[in-house]
Design an enzyme around this catalytic site. Structure first.
Site, short mmCIF file in Angstrom:
data_model
loop_
_atom_site.label_atom_id
_atom_site.label_comp_id
_atom_site.label_asym_id
_atom_site.label_seq_id
_atom_site.Cartn_x
_atom_site.Cartn_y
_atom_site.Cartn_z
N GLU A 1 108.42 21.59 93.92
CA GLU A 1 107.62 22.68 93.34
C GLU A 1 107.65 22.54 91.82
O GLU A 1 108.74 22.40 91.24
CB GLU A 1 108.20 24.04 93.75
CG GLU A 1 108.01 24.36 95.21
CD GLU A 1 108.68 25.68 95.62
OE1 GLU A 1 108.05 26.45 96.34
OE2 GLU A 1 109.82 25.93 95.21
N HIS B 1 111.38 21.91 90.69
CA HIS B 1 112.31 22.38 91.71
C HIS B 1 112.34 21.43 92.91
O HIS B 1 111.42 21.42 93.73
CB HIS B 1 111.90 23.80 92.15
CG HIS B 1 112.83 24.41 93.13
ND1 HIS B 1 112.41 25.03 94.28
CD2 HIS B 1 114.19 24.47 93.16
CE1 HIS B 1 113.47 25.46 94.96
NE2 HIS B 1 114.55 25.14 94.29
N SER C 1 116.70 27.51 91.30
CA SER C 1 115.97 27.93 92.51
C SER C 1 115.69 29.42 92.50
O SER C 1 114.99 29.90 93.38
CB SER C 1 116.72 27.53 93.79
OG SER C 1 118.07 27.41 93.60
N ASN D 1 111.16 28.90 99.38
CA ASN D 1 112.31 29.73 99.76
C ASN D 1 111.87 31.14 100.10
O ASN D 1 112.45 31.79 100.97
CB ASN D 1 113.35 29.76 98.64
CG ASN D 1 114.14 28.47 98.59
OD1 ASN D 1 114.14 27.71 99.56
ND2 ASN D 1 114.79 28.19 97.48
P1 NAD Z 1 126.57 22.15 91.71
O1 NAD Z 1 127.56 23.22 91.57
O2 NAD Z 1 126.71 21.16 92.82
O3 NAD Z 1 126.51 21.31 90.34
C1 NAD Z 1 126.43 21.89 89.08
C2 NAD Z 1 126.97 20.88 88.07
O4 NAD Z 1 126.70 21.35 86.77
C3 NAD Z 1 128.47 20.65 88.17
O5 NAD Z 1 128.74 19.27 88.32
C4 NAD Z 1 129.00 21.18 86.83
O6 NAD Z 1 130.14 20.47 86.37
C5 NAD Z 1 127.80 20.97 85.94
N1 NAD Z 1 127.79 21.82 84.75
C6 NAD Z 1 128.07 23.13 84.63
N2 NAD Z 1 127.90 23.55 83.35
C7 NAD Z 1 127.47 22.47 82.66
C8 NAD Z 1 127.11 22.25 81.31
N3 NAD Z 1 127.14 23.23 80.42
N4 NAD Z 1 126.71 21.01 80.94
C9 NAD Z 1 126.67 20.00 81.82
N5 NAD Z 1 127.01 20.14 83.13
C10 NAD Z 1 127.40 21.36 83.53
O7 NAD Z 1 125.15 22.86 91.76
P2 NAD Z 1 123.81 22.41 92.53
O8 NAD Z 1 123.87 22.88 93.94
O9 NAD Z 1 123.54 20.96 92.26
O10 NAD Z 1 122.72 23.31 91.80
C11 NAD Z 1 122.25 22.98 90.51
C12 NAD Z 1 120.95 23.71 90.25
O11 NAD Z 1 119.99 23.31 91.23
C13 NAD Z 1 121.05 25.23 90.37
O12 NAD Z 1 120.21 25.80 89.40
C14 NAD Z 1 120.54 25.51 91.78
O13 NAD Z 1 119.97 26.78 91.90
C15 NAD Z 1 119.48 24.45 91.92
N6 NAD Z 1 119.15 24.04 93.29
C16 NAD Z 1 120.15 23.86 94.21
C17 NAD Z 1 119.82 23.46 95.50
C18 NAD Z 1 120.89 23.21 96.53
O14 NAD Z 1 120.56 23.12 97.73
N7 NAD Z 1 122.13 23.05 96.16
C19 NAD Z 1 118.46 23.23 95.84
C20 NAD Z 1 117.49 23.39 94.85
C21 NAD Z 1 117.84 23.80 93.58
#
Ligand code: NAD
Length: 442
Positions: A215, A203, A182, A253
């Protein structure tokens, strides 16, 4: 009905109810309906809602330049987003492999999917069919077979780069390689790839199931054909794709954050949170910004705001930093600006502020929103104002009956917007400085 559509902004359903109430099913009733339709069809709400319907169609049209079809999606990261993206894709009948370094995370997704299927799908055979589509894949074997690979691991550049270095070698030559980041610019992530033109941003918004918009982000190097394929994939999974240039916060955002921060600034000035939320819902927002910040998570709001520094004039309000430090990050922790019980906020009564009336409160938030939309438009984040309106309505819920922020600003007339922004710059600070786009276009 009132809970779903305020009579102040959406007159049609109330006209239907009133006519039926008065005349029942009779010839007089049909005549009354014709008469009320004549008025309703010409009012601004109807015109704007029809406009939005066509904007939606335009977003779909843009995605029809490619016939790309995915049969297998591989998701890396089984957290909040990865898990929900995987479940959503499987629900569309696509085979999904899901990879994570934590077996517990994968198990949690499989369990959640199973439970959700039991609620949504009645036929047992179909439950089994969908369940079989989501395959745990700790080692990431799916990368080599997938048509689309979506990375959704922690928001950390090095972790993402390590993943893409490996994915690029193992992926099929025509597979779409995507990140759900994001905030990290695509041109930073792809700098370690042999062929950076393959990386695209897909996204999704949280919660994936409810948010229609996705997006699709292009960096400076992203191949236009990859972009078209990614747009087609998003349409395939029944989401609305919006093509956006890679820039901090992308479109949604970026436009939303100044509005949320202004709400928190008002809170810091002593305006009651319920009053702030009321001012926004009275404008037609589906949810007030203070409640929305609590729902999104104050930690996430803070992190997005920090990433926007340098691009947008974001002074981060004290209380936001304090709440996050104290671990009060909103709904998920049970406390943020509101106390939360069973996913519902306990809202104290609306208290009028001594010096700021509701109109000023409302205008401060909405004008910062509009000003950022204009800046994004001027910087060509999207191809035209209609795309921007569609993106902001479907990505943030911006009062749909107003036809979108750019359309609404046209309706107010740009000189009027500039004049209020100038007045507010004098009273409240430089963050209200009118964007150059209001007078110079793009
Ligand atoms: P999260 O912390 O809930 O999940 C991340 C996951 O990635 C975890 O389960 C972790 O174990 C796993 N992980 C870490 N390193 C890894 C690797 N090398 N190989 C495989 N798995 C691995 O995070 P999230 O909130 O789901 O966010 C994930 C992405 O999505 C980020 O880039 C974030 O910016 C983006 N995003 C988040 C949101 C939100 O509201 N949470 C919205 C849009 C985009």
């Amino acid at each position: 009905m009132e809970r779903r559509a305020s009579p102040k902004f959406y007159p049609s359903p109330y006209a239907v109810i009133d006519n039926f109430d008065k005349y029942g099913l009779s010839d007089d009733g049909f005549e009354a309906e014709i008469r009320s339709l004549e008025t309703i069809a010409h009012d601004e709400t109807a015109k704007n809602l029809i406009r939005i319907f066509f904007l939606q169609e335009k977003l779909k049209e843009v995605a029809k330049q490619s016939t790309y079809k995915a049969h297998h999606v591989h998701v890396i990261g089984a957290g909040t987003m990865g898990g929900d993206i995987a479940m959503w894709c499987a629900m569309q009948g696509i085979r999904v492999t899901i990879q994570d370094t934590s077996i517990d995370r994968i198990a949690a997704v499989v369990k959640k999917f199973s439970e959700s299927l039991k609620k949504r799908v009645k036929e047992r055979v179909l439950v089994q069919h969908y369940r079989d589509l989501l395959v745990p894949d700790m080692k990431g074997d799916g990368v080599a077979f997938a048509d689309v690979i979506i990375e959704a691991v922690f928001e950390n550049l090095e972790v993402k780069q390590t993943i893409f270095k490996d994915v690029e070698i193992r992926a099929k030559p025509n597979a779409i390689i995507a990140t759900n980041t994001s905030s990290i610019p695509l041109d930073e992530i792809n700098s370690i790839m042999k062929n950076p033109s393959r990386l695209v941003g897909i996204h999704f918004f949280n919660p994936v199931e409810k948010m229609q918009l996705v997006e699709v982000i292009h960096g400076k190097q992203t191949d236009p054909n990859v972009m078209n394929d990614a747009l087609a994939f998003v349409l395939q999974i029944k989401k609305l794709p919006l093509s956006v240039k890679s820039s901090p916060g992308f479109l949604v955002n970026r436009c939303l954050t100044p509005y949320l921060l202004e709400a928190v600034a008002l809170y810091d000035e002593g305006v009651s949170p319920a009053m702030i939320d009321k001012a926004a819902t009275d404008f037609g927002m589906p949810m007030g910004p203070i409640e929305l910040a609590d729902v999104v998570g104050l930690d996430i709001c803070l992190s997005v705001a920090e990433h926007l520094k340098g691009t947008v004039d974001v002074k981060i309000p004290e209380s936001l930093i304090k709440q996050v430090k104290a671990g009060n990050v909103g709904r998920k922790s049970g406390k943020g600006f509101y106390q939360w019980h069973h996913n519902r906020p306990t809202k104290p009564p609306v208290i009028a502020h001594a010096s700021l009336n509701e109109i000023v409160i409302q205008q401060r938030m909405i004008l910062r929103f509009l000003n950022e939309c204009m800046a994004s438009y001027r910087e060509h984040l999207v191809s035209n104002a209609d795309q921007l309106d569609a993106g902001v309505i479907f990505g943030t819920g911006f009062a749909p009956f107003r036809g979108g922020p750019m359309h609404y600003a046209e309706h107010l007339k740009h000189p009027m917007v500039v004049s209020i922004l100038n007045e507010y710059t004098k009273s409240f600070g430089d963050r209200f400085k009118p964007d150059a786009g209001w007078t110079e276009g793009r």
